[in-house]
Scaffold this motif. Sequence first.
Motif, PDB file in Angstrom:
ATOM      1  N   TRP A 189       0.821  -1.205   0.000  1.00  0.00           N
ATOM      2  CA  TRP A 189       0.000   0.000   0.000  1.00  0.00           C
ATOM      3  C   TRP A 189       0.856   1.257   0.000  1.00  0.00           C
ATOM      4  CZ3 TRP A 189       0.456   3.547   3.916  1.00  0.00           C
ATOM      5  CH2 TRP A 189       1.110   3.113   5.070  1.00  0.00           C
ATOM      6  N   VAL A 190       2.088   1.139   0.481  1.00  0.00           N
ATOM      7  CA  VAL A 190       2.961   2.308   0.582  1.00  0.00           C
ATOM      8  C   VAL A 190       3.262   2.871  -0.807  1.00  0.00           C
ATOM      9  CG1 VAL A 190       5.235   3.126   1.308  1.00  0.00           C
ATOM     10  CG2 VAL A 190       3.974   1.519   2.744  1.00  0.00           C
ATOM     11  N   VAL A 191       3.678   2.017  -1.731  1.00  0.00           N
ATOM     12  CA  VAL A 191       4.029   2.487  -3.070  1.00  0.00           C
ATOM     13  C   VAL A 191       2.782   2.883  -3.847  1.00  0.00           C
ATOM     14  CG1 VAL A 191       4.020   0.175  -4.116  1.00  0.00           C
ATOM     15  CG2 VAL A 191       5.428   1.990  -5.105  1.00  0.00           C
ATOM     16  N   GLU A 192       1.657   2.203  -3.611  1.00  0.00           N
ATOM     17  CA  GLU A 192       0.410   2.578  -4.279  1.00  0.00           C
ATOM     18  C   GLU A 192      -0.049   3.965  -3.840  1.00  0.00           C
ATOM     19  OE1 GLU A 192      -2.033  -0.665  -3.220  1.00  0.00           O
ATOM     20  OE2 GLU A 192      -1.130  -2.058  -4.662  1.00  0.00           O
ATOM     21  N   ARG A 193       0.180   4.285  -2.579  1.00  0.00           N
ATOM     22  CA  ARG A 193      -0.156   5.625  -2.099  1.00  0.00           C
ATOM     23  C   ARG A 193       0.730   6.675  -2.767  1.00  0.00           C
ATOM     24  NH1 ARG A 193       1.088   7.045   4.082  1.00  0.00           N
ATOM     25  NH2 ARG A 193       3.153   6.602   3.223  1.00  0.00           N
ATOM     26  N   THR A 194       1.997   6.350  -2.955  1.00  0.00           N
ATOM     27  CA  THR A 194       2.905   7.297  -3.621  1.00  0.00           C
ATOM     28  C   THR A 194       2.466   7.559  -5.053  1.00  0.00           C
ATOM     29  OG1 THR A 194       4.747   6.500  -2.258  1.00  0.00           O
ATOM     30  CG2 THR A 194       5.307   7.747  -4.240  1.00  0.00           C
ATOM     31  N   LEU A 195       2.069   6.517  -5.768  1.00  0.00           N
ATOM     32  CA  LEU A 195       1.575   6.704  -7.129  1.00  0.00           C
ATOM     33  C   LEU A 195       0.328   7.584  -7.138  1.00  0.00           C
ATOM     34  CD1 LEU A 195       2.069   3.057  -8.454  1.00  0.00           C
ATOM     35  CD2 LEU A 195       3.352   5.098  -9.156  1.00  0.00           C
ATOM     36  N   SER A 196      -0.493   7.460  -6.097  1.00  0.00           N
ATOM     37  CA  SER A 196      -1.662   8.329  -5.972  1.00  0.00           C
ATOM     38  C   SER A 196      -1.236   9.770  -5.739  1.00  0.00           C
ATOM     39  CB  SER A 196      -2.549   7.839  -4.829  1.00  0.00           C
ATOM     40  OG  SER A 196      -3.636   8.716  -4.611  1.00  0.00           O
ATOM     41  N   TRP A 197      -0.219   9.983  -4.908  1.00  0.00           N
ATOM     42  CA  TRP A 197       0.291  11.339  -4.686  1.00  0.00           C
ATOM     43  C   TRP A 197       0.740  11.967  -5.996  1.00  0.00           C
ATOM     44  CZ3 TRP A 197       3.961   9.858  -0.064  1.00  0.00           C
ATOM     45  CH2 TRP A 197       3.196   9.738   1.105  1.00  0.00           C
ATOM     46  N   ILE A 198       1.431  11.188  -6.810  1.00  0.00           N
ATOM     47  CA  ILE A 198       1.977  11.714  -8.065  1.00  0.00           C
ATOM     48  C   ILE A 198       0.853  12.123  -9.016  1.00  0.00           C
ATOM     49  CG2 ILE A 198       3.298  11.094 -10.129  1.00  0.00           C
ATOM     50  CD1 ILE A 198       5.019   9.292  -8.291  1.00  0.00           C
ATOM     51  N   THR A 199      -0.186  11.307  -9.107  1.00  0.00           N
ATOM     52  CA  THR A 199      -1.261  11.603 -10.062  1.00  0.00           C
ATOM     53  C   THR A 199      -2.200  12.702  -9.580  1.00  0.00           C
ATOM     54  OG1 THR A 199      -2.540   9.755  -9.120  1.00  0.00           O
ATOM     55  CG2 THR A 199      -1.255   9.306 -11.102  1.00  0.00           C
ATOM     56  N   ARG A 200      -2.012  13.206  -8.373  1.00  0.00           N
ATOM     57  CA  ARG A 200      -2.801  14.355  -7.933  1.00  0.00           C
ATOM     58  C   ARG A 200      -2.339  15.641  -8.608  1.00  0.00           C
ATOM     59  NH1 ARG A 200      -3.034  13.321  -1.368  1.00  0.00           N
ATOM     60  NH2 ARG A 200      -4.270  11.393  -1.432  1.00  0.00           N
ATOM     61  N   HIS A 201      -1.217  15.610  -9.285  1.00  0.00           N
ATOM     62  CA  HIS A 201      -0.684  16.788  -9.970  1.00  0.00           C
ATOM     63  C   HIS A 201      -1.021  16.690 -11.450  1.00  0.00           C
ATOM     64  CE1 HIS A 201       1.621  16.243  -6.274  1.00  0.00           C
ATOM     65  NE2 HIS A 201       1.803  17.547  -6.281  1.00  0.00           N
ATOM     66  N   ARG A 202      -1.613  17.737 -11.977  1.00  0.00           N
ATOM     67  CA  ARG A 202      -2.132  17.674 -13.337  1.00  0.00           C
ATOM     68  C   ARG A 202      -1.044  17.440 -14.370  1.00  0.00           C
ATOM     69  NH1 ARG A 202      -6.773  22.460 -13.543  1.00  0.00           N
ATOM     70  NH2 ARG A 202      -8.149  21.535 -11.935  1.00  0.00           N
TER      71      ARG A 202
END
Length: 246
Positions: free
Chosen positions: A192-205
């Motif tokens: 879940w740690v790396v999946e959360r990071t990928l989510s952080w990245i895609t929050r930026h347009r």
Amino acid sequence: GRPASWCMRDIVDAIRYLTHNGPVWRALPADFPPAGTVYWWADKWQADGSTEQMHDDLRERIRAAAGRDLRPSAAVIDSQSVKGSEMIARTRRGYDAGKKVNGTKRHIAVDVLGLLLTVLVTAASVQDRDAARPLLWNLRRAFPSVKLAWADGGYAGKLVTWARTGLKPKLTLQIVKRPDDLHTFKVLPRRWVVERTLSWITRHRRTVRDYERLPAHHETYIYWAMIIVMTRRLARKPQSADPQVT
């Protein structure tokens, strides 16, 4: 009005604005430096490694605030396919049949806090196992202290043996398997740690899609996205350290 000479903070703020809001260069608001000036500095910092160094300094500050060693001992790897804009040449785009995405794929390694360690951008058609080798090579070169890495079932097979015997010093690649009951949602250990990071990245347009002509440019915007995440995180209360894994 703003002065004709711009300080470095103005340039940084403009690049952060571009990363978070995703406009074209010439659509920067008037209170930022001229688009050409911002682009020149962004390109220079990418070429001389200043962007990555800025990112790494912030990561070390967060790890220190959390009571962890500056050099991580464990990592988590994963990939994410993203659509490519019309700027992406045919030679560097591909089709991910599993995700039904035509574009590129970013492969990342993060520490146990979810902070980015290294990133690699390939065509979306490249298999995770194939891209994992250069990704782990980069991870080993930058962080020889990492002894253990977690990954999902897509990395199982010969890659596990290669990581143990082909990398010096060796790296233990541990596969986190999904539960047999696919209809039950479960948080997978460490995954879940790396999946959360990928989510952080895609929050930026700017990083929702790949808008860049070169893979290195997209990698740079991923670093800028994480710079934004970490600067905000530094203002929060530090997390308690895990005595078992650093």
